[in-house]
Design a protein around this motif. Structure first.
Motif, PDB file in Angstrom:
ATOM      1  N   LEU A   1       0.831  -1.200   0.000  1.00 18.68           N
ATOM      2  CA  LEU A   1       0.000   0.000   0.000  1.00 18.68           C
ATOM      3  C   LEU A   1       0.867   1.252   0.000  1.00 18.68           C
ATOM      4  N   GLU A   2       1.855   1.285   0.884  1.00 19.48           N
ATOM      5  CA  GLU A   2       2.740   2.449   0.952  1.00 19.48           C
ATOM      6  C   GLU A   2       3.526   2.628  -0.345  1.00 19.48           C
ATOM      7  N   ASP A   3       4.009   1.526  -0.913  1.00 18.60           N
ATOM      8  CA  ASP A   3       4.760   1.611  -2.166  1.00 18.60           C
ATOM      9  C   ASP A   3       3.887   2.138  -3.291  1.00 18.60           C
TER      10      ASP A   3
ATOM     11  N   GLN B   1       3.954  10.293  -6.685  1.00 19.01           N
ATOM     12  CA  GLN B   1       5.129  10.811  -7.383  1.00 19.01           C
ATOM     13  C   GLN B   1       4.810  11.060  -8.852  1.00 19.01           C
ATOM     14  N   SER B   2       4.034  10.158  -9.439  1.00 18.37           N
ATOM     15  CA  SER B   2       3.687  10.279 -10.854  1.00 18.37           C
ATOM     16  C   SER B   2       2.722  11.426 -11.109  1.00 18.37           C
ATOM     17  N   LEU B   3       1.724  11.588 -10.211  1.00 11.82           N
ATOM     18  CA  LEU B   3       0.684  12.589 -10.435  1.00 11.82           C
ATOM     19  C   LEU B   3       1.027  13.956  -9.854  1.00 11.82           C
ATOM     20  N   GLY B   4       1.915  13.979  -8.873  1.00 13.81           N
ATOM     21  CA  GLY B   4       2.268  15.242  -8.237  1.00 13.81           C
ATOM     22  C   GLY B   4       1.168  15.795  -7.357  1.00 13.81           C
ATOM     23  N   ARG B   5       0.292  14.953  -6.872  1.00 15.35           N
ATOM     24  CA  ARG B   5      -0.813  15.344  -5.983  1.00 15.35           C
ATOM     25  C   ARG B   5      -1.225  14.131  -5.165  1.00 15.35           C
ATOM     26  N   PRO B   6      -2.040  14.337  -4.099  1.00 16.63           N
ATOM     27  CA  PRO B   6      -2.521  13.183  -3.340  1.00 16.63           C
ATOM     28  C   PRO B   6      -3.300  12.222  -4.229  1.00 16.63           C
TER      29      PRO B   6
ATOM     30  N   GLU C   1      -7.187   5.220  -7.766  1.00 18.29           N
ATOM     31  CA  GLU C   1      -5.882   5.233  -8.414  1.00 18.29           C
ATOM     32  C   GLU C   1      -4.900   4.312  -7.699  1.00 18.29           C
ATOM     33  N   VAL C   2      -4.925   4.340  -6.366  1.00 18.15           N
ATOM     34  CA  VAL C   2      -4.038   3.463  -5.604  1.00 18.15           C
ATOM     35  C   VAL C   2      -4.483   2.018  -5.743  1.00 18.15           C
TER      36      VAL C   2
ATOM     37  N   ARG D   1       3.753   7.924   5.536  1.00 16.78           N
ATOM     38  CA  ARG D   1       4.912   7.048   5.448  1.00 16.78           C
ATOM     39  C   ARG D   1       5.567   7.153   4.080  1.00 16.78           C
ATOM     40  N   ALA D   2       4.752   7.208   3.029  1.00 17.75           N
ATOM     41  CA  ALA D   2       5.298   7.323   1.686  1.00 17.75           C
ATOM     42  C   ALA D   2       6.084   8.611   1.519  1.00 17.75           C
TER      43      ALA D   2
END
Length: 230
Positions: free
Chosen positions: A97-99, A106-111, A116-117, A225-226
């Protein structure tokens, strides 16, 4: 509380403090995975209470209530230490989940949004929600890595993985990560860790169920954590 001979009346103490055993077990159970049985915690706490009645010494300075509370909680923690209280699959899913959260954000630059997750993990939304529910209990402070004082602090709150992230070295980074959380998750953390509301009370404020509070809490912690792992 004492007999005519000045000895503690154990039967009266047992009746008075057994409700405390149950309260502490219920409080601890809310932060543990579903496979941990409440009755096991109560049984361990009852043994701790009996141990306190045997070992208590008036000369130690602490009241019996304070001493018994510590022994009850300590017995429950010892019970958890003797078992693998978080299944390996739950720990594995928590790391996944964290990964996934880290990759997506990182890819989207937003929460990242839940769907998506979930997609990044190859899960349906329902499966993703189950992972969140399962991992909430696994985020309790690592029992074998902290001393009894830290265990007491952790157990005194309703949900406490947040405390694991806080120390003098990373506090500033953590504050930035919290500011970047979605508004509802920031509010949830504030209600939980600053206002000290319980699951039901937080659910009433947010207009969601207690189980959804747990899911959102797990998601917020995964985001933190991420971010902290960067």
């Amino acid at each position: 509380m004492y007999t005519a001979q000045g000895k503690m009346n154990q039967q009266e103490l047992l009746q008075q403090y057994l409700p405390l055993v149950r309260r502490q077990a219920l409080g601890l159970k809310t932060r543990l995975p579903a496979n941990i049985d409440l009755d096991d915690l109560i049984q361990a706490g009852s043994i701790g209470l009996l141990d306190a009645m045997t070992r208590y010494d008036l000369n130690v300075g602490a009241t019996f209530g304070t001493y018994a509370s510590q022994r009850i909680r300590g017995a429950m923690i010892d019970e958890l230490r003797t078992r693998d209280w978080v299944p390996r699959s739950v720990r594995r899913n928590a790391r996944a989940l964290e990964d996934a959260m880290h990759r997506v954000e990182q890819s989207l630059g937003r929460p990242a949004k839940e769907r998506e997750v979930a997609s990044a993990m190859g899960l349906t939304l329902a499966q993703y929600h189950q992972v969140l529910s399962d991992t909430n209990g696994s985020q309790m402070l690592p029992i074998d890595d902290v001393n009894e004082e830290h265990i007491d602090e952790a157990c005194s709150r309703h949900i406490t993985p947040f405390a694991e992230l806080v120390n003098d070295r990373n506090r500033t980074h953590l504050m930035r990560a919290i500011d970047a959380l979605p508004e509802r998750e920031r509010l949830l953390l504030a209600l939980c860790h600053h206002e000290k509301l319980n699951l039901r009370e937080i659910g009433l404020v947010l207009g969601v169920s207690e189980s959804r509070v747990c899911q959102l809490h797990s998601q917020a912690i995964a985001r933190l954590r991420a971010s902290m792992a960067e």
